[in-house]
Design a protein around this motif. Structure first.
Motif, mmCIF file in Angstrom:
data_model
loop_
_atom_site.group_PDB
_atom_site.id
_atom_site.type_symbol
_atom_site.label_atom_id
_atom_site.label_comp_id
_atom_site.label_asym_id
_atom_site.label_seq_id
_atom_site.Cartn_x
_atom_site.Cartn_y
_atom_site.Cartn_z
ATOM 1 N N THR A 187 53.983 32.086 -2.290
ATOM 2 C CA THR A 187 52.819 32.082 -3.185
ATOM 3 C C THR A 187 52.524 33.500 -3.640
ATOM 4 N N GLU A 190 51.257 37.530 -8.397
ATOM 5 C CA GLU A 190 51.672 38.907 -8.689
ATOM 6 C C GLU A 190 53.163 39.126 -8.455
ATOM 7 N N LEU A 191 53.875 38.096 -8.001
ATOM 8 C CA LEU A 191 55.249 38.339 -7.549
ATOM 9 C C LEU A 191 56.274 38.209 -8.662
ATOM 10 N N ASP A 215 58.848 40.363 -4.984
ATOM 11 C CA ASP A 215 58.800 39.457 -3.832
ATOM 12 C C ASP A 215 59.834 39.904 -2.802
ATOM 13 N N THR A 264 54.512 31.766 2.594
ATOM 14 C CA THR A 264 53.991 33.127 2.758
ATOM 15 C C THR A 264 52.902 33.370 1.737
ATOM 16 N N GLY A 301 48.627 33.676 0.680
ATOM 17 C CA GLY A 301 47.643 32.644 0.398
ATOM 18 C C GLY A 301 47.026 31.981 1.620
ATOM 19 N N VAL A 302 47.050 32.651 2.773
ATOM 20 C CA VAL A 302 46.432 32.028 3.965
ATOM 21 C C VAL A 302 45.194 32.779 4.433
ATOM 22 N N ASP A 308 43.338 32.235 -2.168
ATOM 23 C CA ASP A 308 44.215 31.799 -1.074
ATOM 24 C C ASP A 308 44.096 30.285 -0.935
ATOM 25 N N PRO A 340 51.258 35.127 6.725
ATOM 26 C CA PRO A 340 50.518 36.000 5.817
ATOM 27 C C PRO A 340 51.450 36.608 4.769
ATOM 28 N N GLY A 341 50.857 37.119 3.691
ATOM 29 C CA GLY A 341 51.657 37.648 2.589
ATOM 30 C C GLY A 341 52.195 39.045 2.813
ATOM 31 N N PRO A 400 54.318 41.805 4.022
ATOM 32 C CA PRO A 400 55.655 41.635 4.601
ATOM 33 C C PRO A 400 55.731 41.905 6.110
HETATM 34 P P1 AMP Z 1 47.961 37.226 0.442
HETATM 35 O O1 AMP Z 1 48.124 36.779 1.856
HETATM 36 O O2 AMP Z 1 48.459 36.239 -0.540
HETATM 37 O O3 AMP Z 1 46.563 37.669 0.168
HETATM 38 O O4 AMP Z 1 48.879 38.506 0.300
HETATM 39 C C1 AMP Z 1 48.625 39.668 1.051
HETATM 40 C C2 AMP Z 1 49.385 40.843 0.503
HETATM 41 O O5 AMP Z 1 50.777 40.573 0.591
HETATM 42 C C3 AMP Z 1 49.131 41.112 -0.951
HETATM 43 O O6 AMP Z 1 49.110 42.499 -1.167
HETATM 44 C C4 AMP Z 1 50.314 40.489 -1.657
HETATM 45 O O7 AMP Z 1 50.581 41.058 -2.894
HETATM 46 C C5 AMP Z 1 51.409 40.723 -0.661
HETATM 47 N N1 AMP Z 1 52.448 39.700 -0.757
HETATM 48 C C6 AMP Z 1 52.257 38.381 -0.799
HETATM 49 N N2 AMP Z 1 53.402 37.722 -0.901
HETATM 50 C C7 AMP Z 1 54.362 38.656 -0.944
HETATM 51 C C8 AMP Z 1 55.777 38.598 -1.049
HETATM 52 N N3 AMP Z 1 56.413 37.432 -1.138
HETATM 53 N N4 AMP Z 1 56.469 39.754 -1.064
HETATM 54 C C9 AMP Z 1 55.818 40.945 -0.971
HETATM 55 N N5 AMP Z 1 54.507 41.048 -0.851
HETATM 56 C C10 AMP Z 1 53.762 39.933 -0.857
#
Ligand code: AMP
Ligand code: MG
Length: 401
Positions: A181, A184-185, A199, A244, A246-247, A253, A292-293, A295
């Motif tokens: 998810t 921005e990716l 991503d 990954t 969005g949680v 999210d 979580p997003g 990495p």
């Molecule tokens: P989120 O959990 O969606 O709020 O993402 C948390 C952070 O991780 C944000 O800065 C996102 O841009 C980054 N992020 C989410 N998914 C990815 C991904 N697949 N690759 C690299 N960074 C990511």
């Protein structure tokens, strides 16, 4: 919020009772597959006694009491050739891997001999039985090899091959649906538009899952509720779903919200740093890990929380990466209420003693230090570390085995 231990216990309790179905695969396709039944050696290893060295096979009793003497060479016995019986009082010229002629029991290495084609002079007394690899000394025919649930390594495959096994019964390959998810990716290779980042989670998780033996399908979804619900329902045909991003608790999210509509939440948020927003639940009995997003958070929660469960789902044990005690090469100045994992390297002091030294960049989005790290240092919740304290680390390269 569950502790890491509590989360692992909860995961163990939700494991299905049944192991996956099994299939038989040729040995060449068995790397990293998980044994469903222990194979049985089809032959002794070695199958017959053979020589560990280049030299001369003799009957020890044919030597003088001082072990020195000259014997006639009665045969030449290369590896792969069936030996004839040793003529009493003679020696047989042989080489590493040559079968020992019946009647011989000792190999004298050629470095301890003067010899020509006709005779050999033994210059120093051998031990009785020296340099002979005895039939079945490594493995006995009929012996059970490895255990059910074993993830086959390259060396395991060599062991099975040596014992004459060309096919093994393994659990079927499980499928993982990876859901990525984040509006921005961009994919590596695409030009980066304003507001985008590349991503990096999907290639990392795909590699980790494939390394474990999963088949992996990948879907990217936009950050919106309706698409996320329908994607989760669609994904439930896989054996496991890993998402990954969005949680967290942001308005954008959607994984947590969609899971409560499409399936069932077992737990959300654990006391781990990085990786607090980890989500676990199921959709139509298919388990889902919402990683979580960031990495590093995705990697840490994958290693520590998801991986043991995934191993067990595959038919292996609930295998947590091993922790090794190492002295801390650092101190901390405040306690935190979550179990923390720091990226670190092992550095030797002048006496060769290894210490764990954290790397400078510990931000949970920073991949350069994750790539540099050899270990993850575990700091239990509410714990201060003093330089020299014993701390536990996990070796990141164990992820690849
Ligand atoms: P989120 O959990 O969606 O709020 O993402 C948390 C952070 O991780 C944000 O800065 C996102 O841009 C980054 N992020 C989410 N998914 C990815 C991904 N697949 N690759 C690299 N960074 C990511
Ligand atoms: Mg996001």
């Amino acid at each position: 919020m569950l502790s890491v231990e509590q989360a692992l216990q909860a995961l163990q309790q939700t494991l299905p009772d049944n192991k996956p179905a099994t299939e038989t695969v040729p040995l060449r396709a068995a790397h990293r597959r998980i044994l469903a039944a222990a194979p049985t050696a089809k032959t002794d290893v070695p199958p017959a006694s053979n020589s560990a060295m280049d030299g001369f096979a003799i009957a020890f009793k044919d030597l003088n009491p001082d072990g020195i003497g000259t014997l006639k060479i009665s045969a030449r016995q290369p590896a792969g050739q069936v030996p004839e019986k040793l003529a009493p009082g003679t020696a047989v010229r042989l080489f590493t891997g040559s079968e020992i002629p019946p009647g011989a029991d000792t190999v004298v290495i050629q470095e301890n001999c003067d010899y020509d084609n006709a005779q050999v002079q033994i210059k120093s007394r051998p031990e009785a039985g020296a340099n002979v690899r005895l039939q079945g000394e490594d493995i006995e025919r009929g012996q059970s090899l490895l255990q059910r649930g074993r993830r086959l390594s390259a060396v395991d495959i060599a062991l099975l091959a040596a014992a004459g096994i060309d096919a093994v019964n393994v659990y079927r390959r499980l499928s993982a649906q990876l859901i990525v998810t984040g509006n921005e990716l961009a994919r590596p290779g695409e030009p980066l538009q304003a507001g985008q980042i590349y991503d990096s989670n999907s290639p990392m998780l795909q590699a980790l899952l494939e390394n474990m033996g999963f088949t992996v399908a990948l879907k990217r979804i936009a950050d919106n509720y309706a698409d996320t619900v329908s994607m989760l329902l669609e994904a439930a045909t896989a054996d496991v779903i890993i998402s990954t991003g969005g949680v967290s608790v942001g308005e954008e999210d959607y994984i947590g919200k969609a899971l409560s509509t499409a399936g069932k939440t077992e737990f959300w948020k654990i006391a781990i740093k990085p990786g607090k927003p980890l989500l676990f639940g199921s959709i139509n009995h298919t388990p889902l890990f919402g990683l979580p997003g960031n990495p590093v958070s995705a990697l840490v929660t994958f290693c520590i929380i998801a991986r043991p469960f995934l191993s067990a789902l595959q038919g292996d044990e609930f295998y947590c990466l091993r922790h090794w005690p190492v002295p801390a090469g650092f101190s901390t100045d405040k306690k935190i209420a979550r179990q923390q994992y720091l990226r670190a390297r092992l550095v030797g002091d002048a006496g060769g003693r290894l210490f764990a030294k954290p790397l400078a960049k510990q931000g949970s989005a920073m991949l350069s230090s994750l790539s540099d790290a050899e270990v993850l240092v575990r700091i239990p919740s509410d714990t201060l570390v003093r330089e020299g304290d014993r701390i536990d680390v996990i070796a990141l390269n164990e992820l690849l085995t």
